[in-house]
Design a protein around this motif. Structure first.
Motif, PDB file in Angstrom:
ATOM      1  N   GLU A  43     -52.453 -63.146  16.133  1.00  0.00           N
ATOM      2  CA  GLU A  43     -52.328 -62.225  15.045  1.00  0.00           C
ATOM      3  C   GLU A  43     -52.496 -60.769  15.297  1.00  0.00           C
ATOM      4  N   ARG A  44     -52.671 -60.594  16.373  1.00  0.00           N
ATOM      5  CA  ARG A  44     -52.361 -59.333  17.216  1.00  0.00           C
ATOM      6  C   ARG A  44     -50.787 -58.962  17.251  1.00  0.00           C
ATOM      7  N   PHE A  45     -49.935 -59.808  17.567  1.00  0.00           N
ATOM      8  CA  PHE A  45     -48.633 -59.591  17.679  1.00  0.00           C
ATOM      9  C   PHE A  45     -47.911 -59.696  16.333  1.00  0.00           C
ATOM     10  N   ALA A  46     -48.714 -60.241  15.465  1.00  0.00           N
ATOM     11  CA  ALA A  46     -48.301 -60.555  13.857  1.00  0.00           C
ATOM     12  C   ALA A  46     -48.391 -58.865  13.544  1.00  0.00           C
ATOM     13  N   THR A  47     -49.512 -58.302  13.660  1.00  0.00           N
ATOM     14  CA  THR A  47     -49.783 -56.920  13.340  1.00  0.00           C
ATOM     15  C   THR A  47     -48.846 -55.769  13.782  1.00  0.00           C
ATOM     16  N   ILE A  48     -48.577 -55.970  15.207  1.00  0.00           N
ATOM     17  CA  ILE A  48     -47.575 -55.127  15.802  1.00  0.00           C
ATOM     18  C   ILE A  48     -46.274 -55.253  15.201  1.00  0.00           C
ATOM     19  N   ARG A  49     -45.737 -56.516  14.881  1.00  0.00           N
ATOM     20  CA  ARG A  49     -44.594 -56.654  14.044  1.00  0.00           C
ATOM     21  C   ARG A  49     -44.549 -55.960  12.746  1.00  0.00           C
ATOM     22  N   GLY A  50     -45.643 -56.242  12.016  1.00  0.00           N
ATOM     23  CA  GLY A  50     -45.385 -55.372  10.607  1.00  0.00           C
ATOM     24  C   GLY A  50     -45.612 -53.929  10.925  1.00  0.00           C
ATOM     25  N   GLU A  51     -46.184 -53.346  11.930  1.00  0.00           N
ATOM     26  CA  GLU A  51     -46.239 -51.881  12.192  1.00  0.00           C
ATOM     27  C   GLU A  51     -44.988 -51.348  12.575  1.00  0.00           C
ATOM     28  N   ILE A  52     -44.203 -52.328  13.191  1.00  0.00           N
ATOM     29  CA  ILE A  52     -42.765 -51.892  14.015  1.00  0.00           C
ATOM     30  C   ILE A  52     -42.062 -51.628  12.646  1.00  0.00           C
ATOM     31  N   LEU A  53     -41.880 -52.749  11.927  1.00  0.00           N
ATOM     32  CA  LEU A  53     -40.980 -52.831  10.646  1.00  0.00           C
ATOM     33  C   LEU A  53     -41.480 -51.424   9.807  1.00  0.00           C
ATOM     34  N   ALA A  54     -42.853 -51.292   9.540  1.00  0.00           N
ATOM     35  CA  ALA A  54     -43.118 -50.295   8.784  1.00  0.00           C
ATOM     36  C   ALA A  54     -42.725 -48.755   9.219  1.00  0.00           C
ATOM     37  N   ALA A  55     -42.518 -48.830  10.731  1.00  0.00           N
ATOM     38  CA  ALA A  55     -41.861 -47.538  11.367  1.00  0.00           C
ATOM     39  C   ALA A  55     -40.524 -47.368  11.209  1.00  0.00           C
ATOM     40  N   PHE A  56     -39.943 -48.616  11.406  1.00  0.00           N
ATOM     41  CA  PHE A  56     -38.549 -48.489  11.171  1.00  0.00           C
ATOM     42  C   PHE A  56     -37.974 -48.116   9.766  1.00  0.00           C
ATOM     43  N   ARG A  57     -38.757 -48.624   8.877  1.00  0.00           N
ATOM     44  CA  ARG A  57     -38.552 -48.214   7.514  1.00  0.00           C
ATOM     45  C   ARG A  57     -38.616 -46.682   7.119  1.00  0.00           C
ATOM     46  N   ALA A  58     -39.651 -46.019   7.408  1.00  0.00           N
ATOM     47  CA  ALA A  58     -40.319 -44.961   7.394  1.00  0.00           C
ATOM     48  C   ALA A  58     -39.286 -43.939   8.111  1.00  0.00           C
ATOM     49  N   GLU A  59     -38.554 -44.137   9.101  1.00  0.00           N
ATOM     50  CA  GLU A  59     -37.629 -43.561   9.807  1.00  0.00           C
ATOM     51  C   GLU A  59     -38.128 -42.104  10.162  1.00  0.00           C
ATOM     52  N   ASP A  60     -39.507 -42.096  10.407  1.00  0.00           N
ATOM     53  CA  ASP A  60     -40.317 -40.410  10.485  1.00  0.00           C
ATOM     54  C   ASP A  60     -40.262 -40.256  12.256  1.00  0.00           C
ATOM     55  N   ARG A  61     -39.865 -41.608  12.888  1.00  0.00           N
ATOM     56  CA  ARG A  61     -39.828 -41.285  14.414  1.00  0.00           C
ATOM     57  C   ARG A  61     -38.603 -41.983  14.906  1.00  0.00           C
ATOM     58  N   PRO A  62     -38.066 -41.343  16.098  1.00  0.00           N
ATOM     59  CA  PRO A  62     -36.972 -41.927  16.663  1.00  0.00           C
ATOM     60  C   PRO A  62     -37.024 -43.653  17.034  1.00  0.00           C
ATOM     61  N   ALA A  63     -35.942 -44.089  16.826  1.00  0.00           N
ATOM     62  CA  ALA A  63     -36.029 -45.679  17.280  1.00  0.00           C
ATOM     63  C   ALA A  63     -36.652 -45.913  18.752  1.00  0.00           C
ATOM     64  N   GLY A  64     -35.953 -45.065  19.603  1.00  0.00           N
ATOM     65  CA  GLY A  64     -36.418 -45.308  21.043  1.00  0.00           C
ATOM     66  C   GLY A  64     -37.813 -45.098  21.151  1.00  0.00           C
ATOM     67  N   GLU A  65     -38.588 -44.071  20.441  1.00  0.00           N
ATOM     68  CA  GLU A  65     -40.073 -43.679  20.511  1.00  0.00           C
ATOM     69  C   GLU A  65     -40.979 -45.256  19.889  1.00  0.00           C
ATOM     70  N   VAL A  66     -40.229 -45.693  19.028  1.00  0.00           N
ATOM     71  CA  VAL A  66     -40.828 -47.064  18.178  1.00  0.00           C
ATOM     72  C   VAL A  66     -40.588 -48.040  19.322  1.00  0.00           C
ATOM     73  N   ILE A  67     -39.870 -48.187  19.842  1.00  0.00           N
ATOM     74  CA  ILE A  67     -39.792 -49.400  21.075  1.00  0.00           C
ATOM     75  C   ILE A  67     -40.634 -48.962  22.327  1.00  0.00           C
ATOM     76  N   ASP A  68     -40.508 -47.815  22.656  1.00  0.00           N
ATOM     77  CA  ASP A  68     -41.433 -47.533  23.722  1.00  0.00           C
ATOM     78  C   ASP A  68     -43.012 -47.808  23.441  1.00  0.00           C
ATOM     79  N   ASP A  69     -43.320 -47.440  22.225  1.00  0.00           N
ATOM     80  CA  ASP A  69     -44.591 -47.793  21.880  1.00  0.00           C
ATOM     81  C   ASP A  69     -45.018 -49.082  21.646  1.00  0.00           C
ATOM     82  N   TYR A  70     -43.768 -50.155  21.006  1.00  0.00           N
ATOM     83  CA  TYR A  70     -44.198 -51.496  21.021  1.00  0.00           C
ATOM     84  C   TYR A  70     -44.564 -52.169  22.585  1.00  0.00           C
ATOM     85  N   LEU A  71     -43.398 -51.418  23.531  1.00  0.00           N
ATOM     86  CA  LEU A  71     -43.590 -52.152  24.907  1.00  0.00           C
ATOM     87  C   LEU A  71     -45.207 -51.658  25.480  1.00  0.00           C
TER      88      LEU A  71
END
Length: 503
Positions: A204-232
């Motif tokens: 469930e933790r990974f599922a939550t992270i996946r939903g947050e990553i998708l929301a961050a990509f759709r919002a496009e308020d942060r660069p993609a590299g920053e989103v990926i670094d945050d996931y890692l």
């Protein structure tokens, strides 16, 4: 805030968890029963339509048993309410089907009910010994004093050595009592029952992270590299900074060690084969203990699959993200905004203008699929004159040996065989009388071709054709037997045809 007020806040927070909200409702016994009947002990995902049908069937059976306080509605509506209560989760499996699975909160509730339904002693020698052994082992691994660790290890080695020597010398073995075995199996089953909910929490933790990553990509308020670094960073923290993540890493390391897995299986088998085991544990508990390794493997597979979905989401975004297309869209929107400002400057505040939702389709009769390429008009390079001396030597006999059947020679030999004083009876006998140059494998096709032109019929039986290759080797072929016509009958038929023609 006073101490009692803080304790009350913590208790309220615990009661707000989905685990206790499930157990605290009036219909909890019915819901827990359906969960246990549908998902079993392994929490295997169930297709949505199948679970809807199972819920309706189970509720009908419970009503027939006399229970009045049961959930109302269709199977789909009830599952939707359970999803809102965070007891069910719906996702896609590897084949793309929608499936239901129990959340970690629901599995924890099932585990509590199962432990309460299992008979267990309040105090026993086994439990005290387990506590003492756990504390001793914990201290031996965590004590910062080197000499203290060495002393603990020396005492343990001396104790084990003394016990070993006593058994080798033939001393009586102290057998475990029935209460000791019962308490040991109870604690073991309790530990095994907690595994599915632990793995579900990591999933469930990974599922939550996946939903947050998708929301961050759709919002496009942060660069993609920053989103990926945050996931890692979050994935690494999940595996190292949380209890569930560390448990997952420990289980993963366990399964990578074949010796430990083999030792675990052997120890479990030895416990289940104990003389007192048959009277202590039921068949269901025995199956649960025996499937411990498979239970851990299934939990690891589900967690790894969920982590793979997160990785696939990142990969899909990185691959499909087109920066040039985004810039074109931004330029188009800016042009629209500019035209809108120009139009607003020359019109009133209540002016209206009809704008089609989609642009009109361009009517083009024909689109050229290929355009002129100057490279197509270039002449090919001139072929250089080859030197005849460079060609490999090849005799005429070699060329003829590699060619097709010699129909003229075969036709002549076939006519001679028909008028011979000692005619042959079939094509196979004629083939055997030919010289080696006319007995190549390809000559068989030549004879069959000539026989087909003369409308000769083949029998059901076969006859051997011993062919001679160009290198002198022989090979036998089984060919349908084609008999040759009788020459006397042929002459009589020709005379009769001439007589009929004169008439």
């Amino acid at each position: 805030m006073s101490e009692i007020a803080g304790e009350l806040a913590r208790v309220k927070g615990a009661f707000a968890q989905p685990t206790l909200t499930l157990l605290h409702q009036r219909q909890a016994p019915v819901v827990i029963t359906i969960f246990r009947a549908a998902f079993g002990r392994h929490n295997r995902p169930i297709p949505t339509a199948r679970l809807h049908t199972q819920v309706e069937e189970h509720l009908a059976a419970i009503r027939l048993a006399g229970e009045q306080d049961v959930p109302v509605g269709t199977g789909s509506q009830i599952c939707q309410r359970w999803m809102r209560g965070q007891w069910l989760v719906r996702s896609l499996d590897d084949s793309g089907r929608e499936v239901y699975a129990l959340t970690s909160h629901a599995q924890q509730a099932l585990e509590l009910v199962k432990n309460l339904a299992r008979d267990r002693a309040t105090l026993s020698e086994h439990r005290i010994a387990t506590i003492l052994g756990t504390v001793r082992r914990f201290n031996s691994e965590a004590n910062p004093d080197r000499s203290a660790r060495v002393s603990i290890l020396n005492e343990e080695i001396a104790r084990l050595q003394l016990e070993r020597d006593r058994l080798v010398e033939g001393a009586d073995m102290v057998g475990a009592t029935e209460d000791y075995m019962l308490e040991g199996f109870t604690e073991l089953l309790s530990l095994i029952s907690a595994l599915p909910s632990d793995f579900a929490r990591v999933e469930e933790r990974f599922a939550t992270i996946r939903g947050e990553i998708l929301a961050a990509f759709r919002a496009e308020d942060r660069p993609a590299g920053e989103v990926i670094d945050d996931y890692l960073a979050r994935a690494d923290a999940l595996m190292t900074a949380t209890h569930e993540g560390r448990a997952f890493e420990g289980a993963f390391m366990l399964l990578r060690d074949d010796a430990l897995v083999t030792q675990l299986r052997e120890d479990l088998t030895a416990l289940l084969e104990h003389p007192l085991a048959d009277r202590i544990i039921s068949d269901a508990d025995r199956a649960e203990v025996r499937g411990t390794v498979r239970l851990v493997r299934d939990g690891l597979d589900r967690v790894l699959a969920q982590r793979s979905r997160v990785t696939a989401t990142l990969k899909e975004y990185i691959v499909s993200h087109d920066a040039a297309r985004d810039r074109e869209l931004e330029q188009t929107l800016r042009q629209v905004e500019s035209e809108l400002m120009t139009w607003m400057a020359t019109t009133g505040p209540r002016a209206a203008h009809d704008v089609p939702l989609l642009p009109a389709r361009a009517a083009v009769e024909h689109l050229r699929e290929r355009f002129h390429d100057p490279a197509d008009d270039l002449l090919p390079e001139r072929i250089g004159q080859a030197d005849p001396d460079d060609a490999p030597p090849l005799a005429l006999a070699d060329l003829m040996a590699q060619g097709g059947p010699k129909l003229s020679s075969l036709r002549r030999r076939l006519d001679e065989a028909l008028v011979s004083l000692t005619p042959v009876s079939s094509l196979g006998e004629l083939f055997d009388e030919l010289e080696p140059s006319l007995r190549r494998p390809v000559e068989i096709f030549g004879l069959l071709h000539l026989a087909a032109d003369r409308e000769w019929r083949a029998d059901d039986a076969t006859e051997p054709y011993v062919a001679v290759r160009a290198d002198g080797t022989r090979r036998t072929f089984a060919v349908p037997r084609t008999p040759l016509p009788d020459p006397d009958l042929r002459e009589k038929r020709e005379k009769r045809e001439k007589k009929d023609t004169r008439r």
